[in-house]
Design an enzyme around this catalytic site. Structure first.
Site, mmCIF file in Angstrom:
data_model
loop_
_atom_site.group_PDB
_atom_site.id
_atom_site.type_symbol
_atom_site.label_atom_id
_atom_site.label_comp_id
_atom_site.label_asym_id
_atom_site.label_seq_id
_atom_site.Cartn_x
_atom_site.Cartn_y
_atom_site.Cartn_z
ATOM 1 N N ILE A 144 0.830 -1.223 0.000
ATOM 2 C CA ILE A 144 0.000 0.000 0.000
ATOM 3 C C ILE A 144 0.857 1.264 0.000
ATOM 4 C CG2 ILE A 144 -2.039 -1.090 1.041
ATOM 5 C CD1 ILE A 144 -1.306 0.373 3.681
ATOM 6 N N PHE A 201 -7.493 -2.930 5.917
ATOM 7 C CA PHE A 201 -7.005 -3.674 7.090
ATOM 8 C C PHE A 201 -5.480 -3.652 7.144
ATOM 9 C CE2 PHE A 201 -11.104 -5.762 6.322
ATOM 10 C CZ PHE A 201 -11.611 -5.911 7.598
ATOM 11 N N ALA A 202 -4.817 -3.366 6.025
ATOM 12 C CA ALA A 202 -3.353 -3.517 5.974
ATOM 13 C C ALA A 202 -2.687 -2.617 6.999
ATOM 14 C CB ALA A 202 -2.838 -3.175 4.580
ATOM 15 N N THR A 244 -8.281 1.379 15.630
ATOM 16 C CA THR A 244 -8.175 0.634 16.880
ATOM 17 C C THR A 244 -8.554 1.499 18.077
ATOM 18 O OG1 THR A 244 -6.563 -0.382 18.386
ATOM 19 C CG2 THR A 244 -5.697 1.223 16.867
ATOM 20 N N ASP A 245 -9.002 0.852 19.142
ATOM 21 C CA ASP A 245 -9.306 1.603 20.376
ATOM 22 C C ASP A 245 -8.041 2.229 20.975
ATOM 23 O OD1 ASP A 245 -8.104 -0.768 21.262
ATOM 24 O OD2 ASP A 245 -9.633 -1.231 22.775
ATOM 25 N N GLU A 246 -6.858 1.705 20.574
ATOM 26 C CA GLU A 246 -5.610 2.198 21.180
ATOM 27 C C GLU A 246 -5.312 3.654 20.847
ATOM 28 O OE1 GLU A 246 -2.205 -0.303 21.190
ATOM 29 O OE2 GLU A 246 -3.375 -2.122 21.424
ATOM 30 N N TYR A 289 2.863 2.235 17.621
ATOM 31 C CA TYR A 289 1.761 1.638 16.842
ATOM 32 C C TYR A 289 0.513 2.506 16.939
ATOM 33 C CZ TYR A 289 -2.413 -1.228 16.113
ATOM 34 O OH TYR A 289 -3.659 -1.676 15.707
ATOM 35 N N LYS A 343 -1.566 4.728 14.047
ATOM 36 C CA LYS A 343 -2.986 4.510 13.723
ATOM 37 C C LYS A 343 -3.780 5.804 13.916
ATOM 38 C CE LYS A 343 -4.696 0.999 12.794
ATOM 39 N NZ LYS A 343 -4.915 0.306 11.490
ATOM 40 N N ASN A 377 -9.000 -8.362 19.257
ATOM 41 C CA ASN A 377 -9.634 -9.489 18.578
ATOM 42 C C ASN A 377 -8.968 -10.801 18.978
ATOM 43 O OD1 ASN A 377 -10.991 -8.619 15.405
ATOM 44 N ND2 ASN A 377 -10.516 -7.172 17.013
ATOM 45 N N VAL A 417 3.803 -13.426 30.881
ATOM 46 C CA VAL A 417 2.782 -12.433 31.254
ATOM 47 C C VAL A 417 3.517 -11.174 31.677
ATOM 48 C CG1 VAL A 417 0.942 -11.874 32.901
ATOM 49 C CG2 VAL A 417 1.072 -14.171 31.917
ATOM 50 N N GLY A 443 5.693 1.547 28.630
ATOM 51 C CA GLY A 443 4.513 2.373 28.322
ATOM 52 C C GLY A 443 3.218 1.583 28.241
#
Ligand code: NAD
Ligand code: DAU
Length: 340
Positions: A60, A80-81, A124-126, A151, A155, A181, A207, A276
């Site tokens: 893209i 989506f890419a 995204t919610d982020e 990231y 976005k 997801n 974790v 972070g």
């Protein structure tokens, strides 16, 4: 016949979306445009109706490649890419900026040039940052932007460009912001597939920090149905938060997976926290629900189906773990994506 130009359709969510629309609509054909990075996997597309599905390997970020592949007047461009993994963006943000930001602008320009009818951007919610632990706070469509990782920042930048294309040029844009997801075919770098696949092989499950970070989980097919609903029904220029009202602490997620697999909790290994690290995400899905969408998969059912898929598809995992799925690209295109 309607045409959807889908980018990133060999990835986890993009592939689920391509399967869904070809199954649901007999009058839709898909041009699936994907660079086949380490996250793109043609195994994710097996079993598709090949008459209505055209795969194009393309980037893209490359305006010529996009222009050559996007026909005039497509019914929808669905983007989506992306580079999608937060930990990788902390190691190096370069590809996140070029693909997520520059690539989105390349697609917007191409969509205008080819008179695409709709442009749906998967965000995204982020982009809205982190909520405090134990509070009643939720993300709404009006929550301010506060991206915390490279990231999330990339976005957020992409969303601004999509918004500007609508405001300035009248492009029929739509933005969806989903939470975490889970489901079949997710690359085992993300928490749930990593925990399942490590536990299946009696390997430790890392974790981060105290394990009490909260994510709002949704089954991938429910996310894809919501995106479809937005494309079909939403007015131009709108943004929708997508979530299944399903907050879980990471440690609870991992414990549920170990319990379902009958593995001991001694496999849990607390490791150094992500720099972070966002504490909590929580989505108010009221707006998308008013559009007539509701999630179908409950948490236990979705998790069970996901675990079951990884148990029943060891060859998919083996090809990912050994990098065998990338051999085909090397043979076909003469170059190899790197998993690391
Ligand atoms: P993924 O990493 O599994 O897949 C990304 C796909 O994009 C891959 O097929 C890859 O080959 C392709 N790609 C990457 N760079 C490209 C480029 N320059 N040109 C063309 N194709 C390229 O990602 P995913 O988890 O399926 O996420 C899909 C989208 O949904 C992303 O935009 C992500 O930000 C967003 N999202 C993901 C989640 C989640 O929980 N995974 C949640 C909300 C939103
Ligand atoms: O919220 C939506 C976002 O969800 C998407 O935009 C991203 O593309 C997607 O990757 C995801 O981001 P997260 O960082 O939340 O997902 P991840 O699976 O990497 O991590 C989920 C949580 O689990 C997070 O709090 C970090 C933690 N974690 C993750 C890994 C990989 C661990 O504790 N151990 C791990 O090994």
């Amino acid at each position: 016949m309607r045409t959807f130009f889908v980018t990133g359709g060999a990835g986890f969510i993009g592939a689920a979306f391509v399967h869904l629309i070809l199954r649901e609509f007999s009058d839709v054909r898909v041009i699936n445009f994907d660079a086949l990075t380490y996250a793109g996997n043609l195994d994710n597309l097996s079993g598709l109706d090949s008459d209505r599905h055209t795969f194009v390997r393309g980037d893209i970020r490359d305006p010529m490649a996009v222009k050559e592949s996007m026909p005039m007047d497509v019914d929808a461009v669905v983007n989506f890419a992306a580079e999608s993994h937060v930990d990788r963006s902390i190691e190096s943000a370069h590809d996140f900026v070029t693909t997520n930001v520059v690539g989105t602008q390349v697609l917007l320009d191409a969509a205008r040039g080819t008179r695409a009818r709709k442009f749906c951007h998967i965000s995204t919610d982020e982009v809205m940052g982190s909520l405090s632990d134990g509070s009643e706070e939720v993300f709404t469509e009006d929550s301010p932007f506060a991206p915390n990782s490279p990231y999330a920042a990339s976005k957020a930048a992409a969303e601004h460009l999509v918004r500007a294309a609508h405001h300035t040029f009248g492009l029929h844009t739509l933005i969806t912001r989903c939470g975490n997801n889970y489901g079949p075919r997710q690359f085992p770098e993300k928490l749930i597939p990593l925990a399942i696949t490590n536990a299946l092989q009696d390997r430790e499950v890392p974790v981060y920090g105290d394990g009490r970070n909260v994510r709002d989980w949704i089954y991938v097919h429910d996310h894809c149905r919501a995106v479809l609903q937005v494309i079909e029904r939403a007015p131009a220029g709108e943004t929708y938060n997508i979530g299944a009202r399903n907050e879980q602490r990471n440690i609870e997620v991992v414990e549920s997976i170990l319990k379902a697999l009958n593995k001991p909790s001694s496999l849990i290994k607390f490791v150094t926290d992500r720099p972070g690290h966002d504490r909590r995400y929580s989505i108010d899905p009221g707006k998308i629900e008013k559009l007539g969408w509701l999630p179908r998969a409950g948490w236990s059912e979705g998790l069970e189906k996901t675990i079951d898929w990884y148990i029943k598809n060891p060859q998919w995992l083996a090809r990912v773990r050994t990098g065998e799925y990338l051999d085909y690209y090397e043979r076909q295109y003469g170059e190899r994506a790197s998993q690391k």
